[in-house]
Design a protein around this motif. Structure first.
Motif, mmCIF file in Angstrom:
data_model
loop_
_atom_site.group_PDB
_atom_site.id
_atom_site.type_symbol
_atom_site.label_atom_id
_atom_site.label_comp_id
_atom_site.label_asym_id
_atom_site.label_seq_id
_atom_site.Cartn_x
_atom_site.Cartn_y
_atom_site.Cartn_z
ATOM 1 N N ALA A 106 0.816 -1.223 0.000
ATOM 2 C CA ALA A 106 0.000 0.000 0.000
ATOM 3 C C ALA A 106 0.850 1.274 0.000
ATOM 4 N N VAL A 107 0.342 2.273 -0.737
ATOM 5 C CA VAL A 107 0.875 3.640 -0.591
ATOM 6 C C VAL A 107 -0.039 4.305 0.432
ATOM 7 N N LEU A 108 0.485 4.620 1.601
ATOM 8 C CA LEU A 108 -0.362 5.069 2.709
ATOM 9 C C LEU A 108 -0.611 6.562 2.683
ATOM 10 N N ASP A 109 0.325 7.307 2.115
ATOM 11 C CA ASP A 109 0.166 8.761 2.107
ATOM 12 C C ASP A 109 1.092 9.354 1.040
ATOM 13 N N ILE A 110 0.553 10.309 0.277
ATOM 14 C CA ILE A 110 1.428 11.109 -0.592
ATOM 15 C C ILE A 110 1.190 12.566 -0.206
ATOM 16 N N ASP A 111 2.213 13.193 0.329
ATOM 17 C CA ASP A 111 2.097 14.563 0.814
ATOM 18 C C ASP A 111 2.890 15.447 -0.155
ATOM 19 N N ALA A 112 2.181 15.874 -1.218
ATOM 20 C CA ALA A 112 2.860 16.626 -2.283
ATOM 21 C C ALA A 112 3.373 17.972 -1.770
ATOM 22 N N GLU A 113 2.653 18.545 -0.810
ATOM 23 C CA GLU A 113 3.043 19.854 -0.262
ATOM 24 C C GLU A 113 4.421 19.790 0.400
ATOM 25 N N ASN A 114 4.688 18.657 1.053
ATOM 26 C CA ASN A 114 5.950 18.514 1.782
ATOM 27 C C ASN A 114 6.930 17.568 1.110
ATOM 28 N N LEU A 115 6.582 17.105 -0.091
ATOM 29 C CA LEU A 115 7.447 16.190 -0.841
ATOM 30 C C LEU A 115 7.836 14.959 -0.013
ATOM 31 N N VAL A 116 6.814 14.301 0.497
ATOM 32 C CA VAL A 116 7.022 13.107 1.330
ATOM 33 C C VAL A 116 5.963 12.073 0.951
ATOM 34 N N CYS A 117 6.323 10.790 0.992
ATOM 35 C CA CYS A 117 5.297 9.756 0.914
ATOM 36 C C CYS A 117 5.575 8.681 1.959
ATOM 37 N N GLU A 134 2.085 10.334 -11.435
ATOM 38 C CA GLU A 134 0.731 10.878 -11.690
ATOM 39 C C GLU A 134 0.522 12.202 -10.957
ATOM 40 N N GLN A 135 1.283 12.425 -9.909
ATOM 41 C CA GLN A 135 1.136 13.682 -9.148
ATOM 42 C C GLN A 135 2.325 14.609 -9.370
ATOM 43 N N GLY A 136 3.101 14.357 -10.408
ATOM 44 C CA GLY A 136 4.237 15.232 -10.714
ATOM 45 C C GLY A 136 5.382 15.088 -9.725
ATOM 46 N N LEU A 137 5.474 13.897 -9.097
ATOM 47 C CA LEU A 137 6.517 13.676 -8.083
ATOM 48 C C LEU A 137 7.460 12.561 -8.519
ATOM 49 N N TRP A 138 8.604 12.507 -7.854
ATOM 50 C CA TRP A 138 9.643 11.545 -8.267
ATOM 51 C C TRP A 138 10.383 11.014 -7.051
ATOM 52 N N TYR A 139 10.554 9.668 -7.023
ATOM 53 C CA TYR A 139 11.429 9.021 -6.037
ATOM 54 C C TYR A 139 12.647 8.533 -6.826
ATOM 55 N N PRO A 140 13.806 9.202 -6.706
ATOM 56 C CA PRO A 140 14.911 8.922 -7.623
ATOM 57 C C PRO A 140 15.590 7.548 -7.552
ATOM 58 N N GLU A 222 7.041 -0.105 7.370
ATOM 59 C CA GLU A 222 6.548 1.140 6.763
ATOM 60 C C GLU A 222 7.744 2.060 6.546
ATOM 61 N N VAL A 223 7.718 2.807 5.450
ATOM 62 C CA VAL A 223 8.855 3.696 5.168
ATOM 63 C C VAL A 223 8.337 5.085 4.775
ATOM 64 N N THR A 224 8.931 6.115 5.368
ATOM 65 C CA THR A 224 8.617 7.503 5.000
ATOM 66 C C THR A 224 9.754 8.020 4.128
ATOM 67 N N LEU A 225 9.402 8.393 2.904
ATOM 68 C CA LEU A 225 10.433 8.735 1.915
ATOM 69 C C LEU A 225 10.372 10.204 1.522
ATOM 70 N N ARG A 226 11.527 10.759 1.338
ATOM 71 C CA ARG A 226 11.665 12.109 0.783
ATOM 72 C C ARG A 226 11.468 12.004 -0.742
ATOM 73 N N LEU A 227 10.791 12.984 -1.337
ATOM 74 C CA LEU A 227 10.564 12.962 -2.790
ATOM 75 C C LEU A 227 11.151 14.217 -3.430
ATOM 76 N N ARG A 228 11.173 14.203 -4.737
ATOM 77 C CA ARG A 228 11.559 15.391 -5.506
ATOM 78 C C ARG A 228 10.455 15.663 -6.525
ATOM 79 N N PRO A 229 10.392 16.897 -7.009
ATOM 80 C CA PRO A 229 9.460 17.146 -8.110
ATOM 81 C C PRO A 229 9.926 16.364 -9.343
#
Ligand SMILES: Cc1cc2nc3c(=O)[nH]c(=O)nc-3n(C[C@H](O)[C@H](O)[C@H](O)COP(=O)(O)OP(=O)(O)OC[C@H]3O[C@@H](n4cnc5c(N)ncnc54)[C@H](O)[C@@H]3O)c2cc1C
Length: 472
Positions: A106-117, A134-140, A222-229
């Motif tokens: 499961a993807v439990l949360d996508i927080d585009a405002e804070n670039l975290v999922c 799909e939300q303009g975000l990237w996990y490199p 569970e893992v909380t990841l930093r994202l990039r645009p």
């Protein structure tokens, strides 16, 4: 010195009955054929023990139940993602519970405002990338195994990949996690570790400790990841063809010295290219001894200049030719060839995979030593590399069933580890120690550092239940 094997105090039947008391029946795998498939990763010739049972957990609560039963009955727990590991890290040990996390997607949360999922550990790397895109975000982080490997496995091995040269490895994106632990918290306790904020230094970096811990300290749930645009624009691809591996190595050193920052700088030798071409018919000519593939994603004129500078660096290092690919399909085919090189070679027979890393200025010398060692032991060699990182994967190819060739390859394998250490490098850059690099680890680590590592393992897992016998 090796870590003591756990004393398995229970029979398989007792374990099955105890697990059945806490879990739905469809989570438990006792069928020997299915169990055998879940009992190993992709590493060649790493020992595989006889698992007692496997559990395909679907929730953190189920993981807790497994760990509690394991602790009560003294059974080891071997966590497992997709089993694409190349060091034997997910291999069963005798009498263990293989704990398969690949159903927790499961993807439990996508927080585009804070670039975290926030995700469960079983989600496959590329599946997560697709959801984020799909939300303009990237996990490199993009291991070549991204179509199959899980985020949990990536975190537990601190996976690298192609774009890590510019964007960093898995560790750089893990802000926090939840894990089912043992030790001071008590076996089966869920612990929240790390944070969700961009910065944070409250206490020791325990999330960092779990990254790369190879399932030996607890089970990540569970893992909380930093994202990039998401990146915009089309990247430039630069290809250089070289008459020798060492010349390609000089080009890598030159790129580093000039301060260029491609988002990928990968090396493929002719053996790899031919194996992929024969398998997938991507239309790649495999005439040169080695190819360097570079990608530049800097936007605008700066990107154009950087791509030109890369091609110049290749030429200055003696490339037979260097060119920017103007054909997007051809460029993608080349990177696809890089990603498929390992499975293409595996089709030809057993492959013993190295994962050494040396300072980038030492890449040419290390490539020369690799060839010398392979020749001395009469081993067929293919080389792929995240060359820009100094992370080289010489692959030792052995004819199926040839035990004498296997022993020669294993000798060469150990010598390559020593050579990397000699250059100030490491025995494993991204695949982990698992079972295959245990000897190399002892030769690489400062004795004091080794004592600290053992102390951490025994403090957090005093009963030695989590993936025993791996790393140490
Ligand atoms: C074709 C191919 C290409 C590859 N390319 C790369 C590459 O470019 N870069 C790279 O870094 N690696 C690469 N690898 C190696 C491998 O894919 C990585 O190590 C990957 O991170 C493993 O993920 P997995 O889900 O398959 O984990 P597994 O192999 O199942 O497990 C790996 C380790 O993690 C532990 N583990 C798994 N899940 C958990 C969890 N939830 N909690 C605690 N521990 C856990 C296991 O016990 C084991 O020690 C490649 C492998 C293949 C076959």
């Amino acid at each position: 010195m090796t870590s003591p094997s756990p004393v398995v105090r229970t029979s398989g039947r007792e374990l099955l009955e105890a697990l059945a008391g806490h879990l739905p029946a469809d989570r438990i795998v006792a069928d020997p054929a299915v169990l055998a498939g879940l009992a190993h990763d992709e590493a060649e010739w790493a020992p595989v023990g006889m698992a007692a049972v496997a559990v395909r957990a679907r929730s953190e609560t189920e993981v807790q139940a497994v760990v509690r039963v394991a602790a009560e009955l003294g059974a080891p727990v071997v966590p497992r993602g997709a089993g694409t590991g190349l060091s034997g890290g997910a291999n069963a040990v005798d009498g263990c519970i293989v704990l398969d996390l690949s159903r927790m997607t499961a993807v439990l949360d996508i927080d585009a405002e804070n670039l975290v999922c926030v995700v469960q550990p079983g989600i496959v790397n590329n599946d997560l990338k697709a959801v984020l895109a799909e939300q303009g975000l990237w996990y490199p982080p993009d291991p070549a195994s991204a179509p199959w490997s899980t985020i949990g496995g990536n975190v537990a091995t601190n996976a690298g990949g192609l774009c890590c040269l510019k964007y960093g490895v898995t560790r750089d994106y893990v802000l926090g996690l939840r894990a089912v632990m043992g030790g001071p918290a008590g076996y089966g306790t869920v612990v929240g570790i790390g944070r969700r904020t961009t910065k944070g230094v409250a206490g020791y970096d325990l999330a960092g400790l779990m990254v790369g811990s190879e399932g030996t300290l607890g089970v990540i749930t569970e893992v909380t990841l930093r994202l990039r645009p998401a990146l915009v624009g089309t990247p430039h691809t630069v290809v250089g063809a070289f008459g020798t591996l060492v010349a390609a190595g000089h080009a890598v050193a030159k790129v580093t010295r000039r301060g260029l920052t491609p988002s990928a700088l990968e090396l493929l030798d002719r053996t790899c290219l031919r194996a992929v071409q024969e398998w997938k018919h991507l239309g790649i000519e495999a005439d040169a001894t080695a190819l360097l593939l570079a990608r530049v994603d800097t936007p605008g004129d700066a990107g154009v200049a950087e791509a030109r500078a890369l091609a110049e660096s290749f030429e200055a290092a003696g490339a037979l030719w260097a060119a920017q690919s103007t054909d997007a399909i051809e460029a993608e085919a080349l990177f696809e060839a890089r990603r498929l090189a390992y499975p293409a070679l595996e089709r030809l027979g057993p492959v013993l995979t190295e994962d050494v890393c040396v300072p980038r200025s030492k890449v040419p010398e290390m490539l020369a030593v690799i060839e010398t060692i392979a020749a001395r032991h009469d081993v067929t060699l293919a080389t792929i590399a995240h060359a820009g990182d100094g992370n080289l994967h010489p692959l030792l190819l052995v004819p199926p069933g040839d035990d004498v060739a296997r022993r020669r390859a294993q000798l060469a394998f150990e010598e390559l580890l020593d050579a990397a250490i000699g250059f100030g490098g490491t025995v494993t850059a991204e695949h982990g120690v698992g079972l295959l690099k245990k000897g190399g680890l002892l030769r690489e680590l400062d004795p004091g550092s080794l004592l600290m590592q053992r102390a951490i393992k025994s403090a957090l897992d005093p009963d030695n239940l989590f993936n025993p016998g791996k790393i140490f």
